[in-house]
Scaffold this active site. Sequence first.
Site, mmCIF file in Angstrom:
data_model
loop_
_atom_site.group_PDB
_atom_site.id
_atom_site.type_symbol
_atom_site.label_atom_id
_atom_site.label_comp_id
_atom_site.label_asym_id
_atom_site.label_seq_id
_atom_site.Cartn_x
_atom_site.Cartn_y
_atom_site.Cartn_z
ATOM 1 N N HIS A 73 18.488 26.440 79.234
ATOM 2 C CA HIS A 73 18.390 25.989 77.834
ATOM 3 C C HIS A 73 17.104 26.451 77.153
ATOM 4 C CE1 HIS A 73 19.857 22.455 75.088
ATOM 5 N NE2 HIS A 73 19.502 23.506 74.376
ATOM 6 N N TYR B 38 22.251 17.243 75.475
ATOM 7 C CA TYR B 38 22.877 16.602 74.321
ATOM 8 C C TYR B 38 23.443 15.228 74.668
ATOM 9 C CZ TYR B 38 22.937 21.416 72.467
ATOM 10 O OH TYR B 38 22.616 22.682 72.061
#
Length: 263
Positions: free
Chosen positions: A112, A56
């Site tokens: 992830h 992110y």
Amino acid sequence: MAETTKDSIPSVTLRPGVEVPQLGLGTWQAESGEAYDAVRAALDLGYRHIDTARAYGNEEEVGRAVADSGVDRDEIVVTTKLPPDEADDAPRIIDESLAKLGLDHVDLWLVHWPPNKKARPDVWENVIAAQQAGKVRAIGVSNYSIAQIDELTEATGVTPAINQIPWSPADFDADLVAAHRERGVVLEGYSPFKRTDLEDAVLAEIAETHGVTPAQVVLRWHLDTGVVVIPKSVHRDRIAANLDVAGFVLTDDEVARVSGLAG
């Protein structure tokens, strides 16, 4: 509705005994400056669960917001994630994430995505090692299939504590829920509104019954079915509204009707 506090949001317990509030703040796509303000607002409002990821690009902002909030670090669950394209460098990545966050540990570290769509038990071994070193309290995965979770367990003897996947009424799958629970894996949902028709008549009727919004019904449905949910917003009013779900519960019939939206 009664004011929501951190104590009124239910929690789940992840192996090895890490308490995680079922409702947290997601920070995906929070742009420069937005992540800091969103996390500060969330912590001020009573959130105690913040989700970020190396991918992110906002770990530094999240970490500064946690530090500046004045909330005791031990009260906040911080999640970050290992990106699949850097999975082979897991020992370096966790150290870099901790440095950016300004923390000596994170409460939850996830792989992830399956690297190259593979389970990669060797990567999982490094995640386990980070936990054993005290850098991570609980460990899990994101976007993994049940078969991939089983592969990790069979290869290492350690089952992920949590699996973070897209989840909404439209995604509901009773067999998938049961498969996670049989393995002791907590289901954590992201993007709760992305595939949800918030104008659906079922949600509208249930919302009217409880004097809440359809979005709040969706979040309460997650809580009442034992699923962790991390709605993302950078707007303080929406962050507040998303947390304000403690003043009502859905009946069994209402839960079933919302689950039935998966069609």
